[in-house]
Design a protein around this motif. Sequence first.
Motif, PDB file in Angstrom:
ATOM      1  N   PRO A 146      -1.482  -9.810   8.676  1.00  0.00           N
ATOM      2  CA  PRO A 146      -2.812  -9.241   8.424  1.00  0.00           C
ATOM      3  C   PRO A 146      -3.266  -9.356   6.979  1.00  0.00           C
ATOM      4  CG  PRO A 146      -1.182  -7.512   8.766  1.00  0.00           C
ATOM      5  CD  PRO A 146      -0.525  -8.800   9.127  1.00  0.00           C
ATOM      6  N   ARG A 147      -2.348  -9.636   6.058  1.00  0.00           N
ATOM      7  CA  ARG A 147      -2.695  -9.700   4.631  1.00  0.00           C
ATOM      8  C   ARG A 147      -3.166 -11.068   4.185  1.00  0.00           C
ATOM      9  NH1 ARG A 147      -2.967  -4.919   2.294  1.00  0.00           N
ATOM     10  NH2 ARG A 147      -2.166  -3.618   3.934  1.00  0.00           N
ATOM     11  N   HIS A 187      -7.867  -9.879  11.546  1.00  0.00           N
ATOM     12  CA  HIS A 187      -8.503  -8.788  12.292  1.00  0.00           C
ATOM     13  C   HIS A 187     -10.006  -8.979  12.430  1.00  0.00           C
ATOM     14  CE1 HIS A 187      -9.296  -7.365   8.197  1.00  0.00           C
ATOM     15  NE2 HIS A 187     -10.298  -6.686   8.725  1.00  0.00           N
ATOM     16  N   PHE A 203      -6.623  -0.701   0.283  1.00  0.00           N
ATOM     17  CA  PHE A 203      -5.920  -1.980   0.269  1.00  0.00           C
ATOM     18  C   PHE A 203      -5.633  -2.510   1.670  1.00  0.00           C
ATOM     19  CE2 PHE A 203      -4.146  -1.177  -4.167  1.00  0.00           C
ATOM     20  CZ  PHE A 203      -5.112  -1.982  -4.714  1.00  0.00           C
ATOM     21  N   ASP A 204      -5.902  -1.696   2.669  1.00  0.00           N
ATOM     22  CA  ASP A 204      -5.568  -2.117   4.023  1.00  0.00           C
ATOM     23  C   ASP A 204      -6.728  -2.911   4.607  1.00  0.00           C
ATOM     24  OD1 ASP A 204      -4.893  -2.369   6.662  1.00  0.00           O
ATOM     25  OD2 ASP A 204      -3.730  -0.511   6.612  1.00  0.00           O
ATOM     26  N   PRO A 205      -6.563  -4.235   4.774  1.00  0.00           N
ATOM     27  CA  PRO A 205      -7.689  -5.041   5.239  1.00  0.00           C
ATOM     28  C   PRO A 205      -8.123  -4.644   6.650  1.00  0.00           C
ATOM     29  CG  PRO A 205      -5.680  -6.322   5.284  1.00  0.00           C
ATOM     30  CD  PRO A 205      -5.350  -5.023   4.621  1.00  0.00           C
ATOM     31  N   VAL A 206      -7.215  -4.082   7.418  1.00  0.00           N
ATOM     32  CA  VAL A 206      -7.552  -3.718   8.789  1.00  0.00           C
ATOM     33  C   VAL A 206      -8.390  -2.454   8.825  1.00  0.00           C
ATOM     34  CG1 VAL A 206      -6.620  -3.289  11.076  1.00  0.00           C
ATOM     35  CG2 VAL A 206      -5.411  -4.796   9.517  1.00  0.00           C
ATOM     36  N   PRO A 234       0.813  -1.220   0.000  1.00  0.00           N
ATOM     37  CA  PRO A 234       0.000   0.000   0.000  1.00  0.00           C
ATOM     38  C   PRO A 234       0.846   1.271   0.000  1.00  0.00           C
ATOM     39  CG  PRO A 234      -0.832  -1.546   1.612  1.00  0.00           C
ATOM     40  CD  PRO A 234       0.459  -2.113   1.114  1.00  0.00           C
TER      41      PRO A 234
END
Lengths: 287, 268
Positions: free
Chosen positions: B108-109, B151, A282-285, A205
């Motif tokens: 996390p990915r 998460h 793009f940041d899944p969190v 990202p």
Amino acid sequence: MADVTASPRSRAGQGLNLRLWLPLTWIVILICAAVFAPLVAPQDPLMQDLMMERLPPFFMDGSEPGFWLGTDSLGRDVLSRMIYGARIALFVSVIAATTTCLFGSALGLLAGYYGGWWDRVISRLVDIWMAFPPVLFAVLLVAVMGTGLTSVIAAIALIDWTRFARVIRAETMVQARMDYVDSARIGGARRLATLVTEILPNVLPTIIALLMLEMGIAIIVEAILSFVNLSISSDDPTWGSMIAEGRGAIHFAWWVLLFPLIALFFSVLSFSTLGEGLKKRFDPVLQ
Amino acid sequence: MTALFSIRDLHLSFPDRGNKPLFGPAPRIEVLKGLTLDIPEGRITGIVGESGSGKSTFGRVLVRLLDPDSGQVLFDGKDIATLDEEAILPLRRDLQMIFQDPMSSLNPRHRVWRLIAQPLKRYGRGGTKAQATEALARVGLPAAFADRYPHQLSGGQRQRVGIARAIALEPRFILADEIVSGLDVSSQAQVLMLLKQLAEEMGLTVAFISHDLSVIRHLCDNVVVLNHGEIVDAGPVAEVFENPQSEVTRKLLSAIPLPEMDDDWFND
Ligand SMILES: Nc1ncnc2c1ncn2[C@@H]1O[C@H](COP(=O)(O)OP(=O)(O)OP(=O)(O)O)[C@@H](O)[C@H]1O
Ligand SMILES: [Mg+2]
């Protein structure tokens, strides 16, 4: 075990969408203009007509249909020149930014992850490189290589790879300290595999945000080099050369200067905003 | 009872970068000062000690995330302290680890199933989604969790994924470094119970690092007490707790919080 994935779309989420869609719209318009320039440009961008010189844009008295944004002091259509200018701007920005990104990011990843000898060599190189004044560097390079798009692209890549190397190195170092890196090694990953499959996806990202920013910067640098006549020949329509020509006529034909300037401004802003937006996307969190 | 690990005179130091002179190498801080002990096979060995006593450092030497300065670490008779990166790789499957913070130890990915399947693939033991779901079932998580990202799980669920990842490889040894310190009390008990049950089922050897002597007492067969990088007490839990050999152990014992953990947690 409640489902934690479904959450109502927050206000922040909508703001994010707008920040993504507005720049994206502008960039799609740019791309279409660039690709279909011969079809969409109302006039020949090189055609001079001294009878038509300094026609004002369509909303002013004395304008001519077909010359929507007016003409310059040689009677060339401003809109058509801008559309053809988008071609050069986009071409330079994509090629130059991608080259810069690949080269700088690779060095940043290696320095940040392997540390030690890799890091010492790459970091020193970055330090030495950054000691040169960039504009002087670019001018020197173009002087040596001759004017033209290749020189412009080379100048951008040679100056700006350090930005990628520095930022990606720092980000990689942060990621390399995370437990998931140890966890991958426990899971049987070799060093290089850890870098590529574990760390890279987490740095991506940032790389994409920087890439977008760099596309904006490349457009500006190309414009600056055109402005000082170090890009391609001044007959070719580039936004930078239009701004340079418009500057002389600002008192009687401000549109020649203003419209390319606005296009430049929106393009640079769009690329950097899109970069930030994509980074969040793009940041899944954060999603 | 055979020893899975035999550790002999283990020394480890870190460079003290804060006190590095202008020229020359930084002085070194000794963190492990000549440890010698056996870790019995098929048992849970607790490692306790105050913060900074070297517990995690010691644990990471056992799974070769850290290289010792000197000494032997015999795993099943083979000295893993001196093996190079390539030679240690096939042994790594037997040396697994559950981390303290599953949020940072699970990438996390990657989706949950991939986190579990990837090591299986790397060690040439398949690596299918079905295998991952099976491992999830063993730690009490439904198959639907396979497609989630870390998460999207609760702390306790995340730690279960960490356990699933370790046991899926069917290792011989698992290092558990403060694996419940980030969880609330009821999830703590559940995760510990799960670990104990799996260790028994699979005949696992576990090194269990903790601050909490009451947890050690319920969970472990043996205990090692570290203080400033030295072993001050070691032996079966009952013996050490009855008859501590050092002041440090006595102090730790007197600090066991009341009320104590409920025995029922471990007796199903
Ligand atoms: N990478 C490192 N570089 C320098 N010093 C370190 C490093 N890792 C640990 N130390 C030092 O080694 C000592 C032991 O650390 P370790 O993490 O093993 O302690 P611990 O017993 O696990 O403590 P805690 O209970 O707080 O987790 C500490 O004094 C720490 O500061
Ligand atoms: Mg620790």
